[in-house]
Design a protein around this motif. Structure first.
Motif, PDB file in Angstrom:
ATOM      1  N   VAL A 131       0.865  -1.181   0.000  1.00  0.00           N
ATOM      2  CA  VAL A 131       0.000   0.000   0.000  1.00  0.00           C
ATOM      3  C   VAL A 131       0.900   1.228   0.000  1.00  0.00           C
ATOM      4  N   THR A 132       0.657   2.135  -0.938  1.00  0.00           N
ATOM      5  CA  THR A 132       1.491   3.316  -1.069  1.00  0.00           C
ATOM      6  C   THR A 132       0.632   4.567  -1.227  1.00  0.00           C
ATOM      7  N   ARG A 133       1.282   5.725  -1.338  1.00  0.00           N
ATOM      8  CA  ARG A 133       0.573   6.980  -1.577  1.00  0.00           C
ATOM      9  C   ARG A 133       0.405   7.188  -3.078  1.00  0.00           C
ATOM     10  N   VAL A 204      -7.134   1.333   2.070  1.00  0.00           N
ATOM     11  CA  VAL A 204      -7.609   1.938   0.819  1.00  0.00           C
ATOM     12  C   VAL A 204      -9.066   2.370   0.945  1.00  0.00           C
ATOM     13  N   ASP A 205      -9.831   1.631   1.732  1.00  0.00           N
ATOM     14  CA  ASP A 205     -11.240   1.972   1.949  1.00  0.00           C
ATOM     15  C   ASP A 205     -11.387   3.252   2.766  1.00  0.00           C
ATOM     16  N   GLU A 206     -10.472   3.481   3.702  1.00  0.00           N
ATOM     17  CA  GLU A 206     -10.601   4.622   4.612  1.00  0.00           C
ATOM     18  C   GLU A 206      -9.880   5.883   4.148  1.00  0.00           C
ATOM     19  N   PHE A 207      -8.809   5.727   3.365  1.00  0.00           N
ATOM     20  CA  PHE A 207      -7.989   6.884   2.994  1.00  0.00           C
ATOM     21  C   PHE A 207      -7.920   7.037   1.480  1.00  0.00           C
ATOM     22  N   ASP A 208      -8.339   8.209   0.976  1.00  0.00           N
ATOM     23  CA  ASP A 208      -8.386   8.413  -0.468  1.00  0.00           C
ATOM     24  C   ASP A 208      -7.005   8.585  -1.085  1.00  0.00           C
ATOM     25  N   TRP A 209      -5.984   8.769  -0.241  1.00  0.00           N
ATOM     26  CA  TRP A 209      -4.622   8.931  -0.764  1.00  0.00           C
ATOM     27  C   TRP A 209      -3.902   7.603  -0.976  1.00  0.00           C
ATOM     28  N   ALA A 210      -4.517   6.515  -0.542  1.00  0.00           N
ATOM     29  CA  ALA A 210      -3.854   5.210  -0.564  1.00  0.00           C
ATOM     30  C   ALA A 210      -4.175   4.416  -1.824  1.00  0.00           C
ATOM     31  N   ALA A 211      -3.198   3.642  -2.272  1.00  0.00           N
ATOM     32  CA  ALA A 211      -3.373   2.781  -3.447  1.00  0.00           C
ATOM     33  C   ALA A 211      -2.692   1.444  -3.198  1.00  0.00           C
TER      34      ALA A 211
END
Length: 267
Positions: A131-133, A204-211
């Motif tokens: 998981v990254t930005r 990814v579900d909680e943070f829109d910056w995560a991919a």
């Protein structure tokens, strides 16, 4: 629990042991007997594990599939549930020093760990995810193993062991509680966190910056199981019977779907 119910319970478990391991059917002492007598079940859990056993900062309650299933097994045993905070770097010592009767927090069943503790039948199976930005240095899996890249892992996890042997050029950063991999990523002290399916989906579900970054092939496929101290076959067989039961009656899938973990339920 009434005397008749207790007698029935013991008979069922001993019969289960006799079928699975005939030579151990004569065991007379067990944590199972102590739990049903004291009506208290101590469960070790890691309170920083998204979707598995994560302490909600708003309510103070531990939430996740194993938070729910710990309540279910306590109910089956007619026992009061007591959560003992533990972690991947300390759960073996906690079990061996009798701080808890069982670990329920998505513990990877590895051969190395099995030298010190015993595992139940698996209830989840997962592998390594990244998981990254968004917009960062890493867009695909091949971007990870390069000089200057920092990959954060949880101290004591099987993923830490795997990534330290897998990555040849990137730096593996081991993160110990109360710090978290996610905080390291947010603070840009790490370029990517190496984790499993439950954490990847939740972040990814909680943070829109995560991919999510997926490997080209599944890496370090690992069963997750419940973990107990060695040498207590009656207790281990009761836990195995519990796992079989929740698979058959639908409770495992019910709680897996609740926490979006149904794709990794063990067969």
């Amino acid at each position: 629990m009434s005397k008749s119910k207790f007698t029935t319970l013991i008979a069922v478990v001993v019969a289960y042991i006799g079928m699975a391991t005939p030579g151990l059917a004569q065991q007379t002492q067990s944590r199972l007997f102590e739990i049903t007598k004291s009506k208290k079940l101590r469960v070790c859990q890691f309170p920083l594990y998204y979707s598995i056993s994560f302490r909600n900062p708003k309510t103070g309650q531990i939430e996740g599939i194993d938070a729910d299933l710990a309540k279910e097994i306590a109910k089956e045993l007619d026992a009061q549930l007591e959560i003992v905070e533990s972690g991947f770097g300390s759960f073996i010592a906690d079990l061996q020093s009798n701080k808890c009767e069982i670990g329920m927090f998505g513990v990877g069943a590895t051969l190395k760990r099995a030298q010190a503790v015993e595992f139940s039948k698996p209830y989840l199976v997962t592998n390594v995810y990244g998981v990254t930005r968004k917009g960062g240095k890493i867009e695909k899996w091949s971007d990870i193993d390069k000089p200057g890249i920092k990959a954060a892992v949880s101290l004591g996890s099987y993923i830490e062991t795997f990534m330290k042997s897998y990555l040849k050029n990137a730096e593996v950063v081991s993160v110990a509680p109360p710090n978290t991999r996610e905080a390291e990523l947010v603070a840009r002290r790490a370029d990517i966190i190496m984790t499993d399916y439950p954490v990847a989906v939740k972040v990814v579900d909680e943070f829109d910056w995560a991919a999510i970054v997926l490997p080209d092939e599944k890496l370090a496929v690992t069963p997750y199981a419940y973990v107990v101290p060695p040498g207590d076959q009656i207790w281990l067989n009761y836990i195995n019977l519990f796992v079989d039961t929740i698979k058959l009656d639908g409770r495992l899938m019910q709680f897996a779907k609740k926490h979006k973990l149904d794709p990794i339920v063990a067969p």
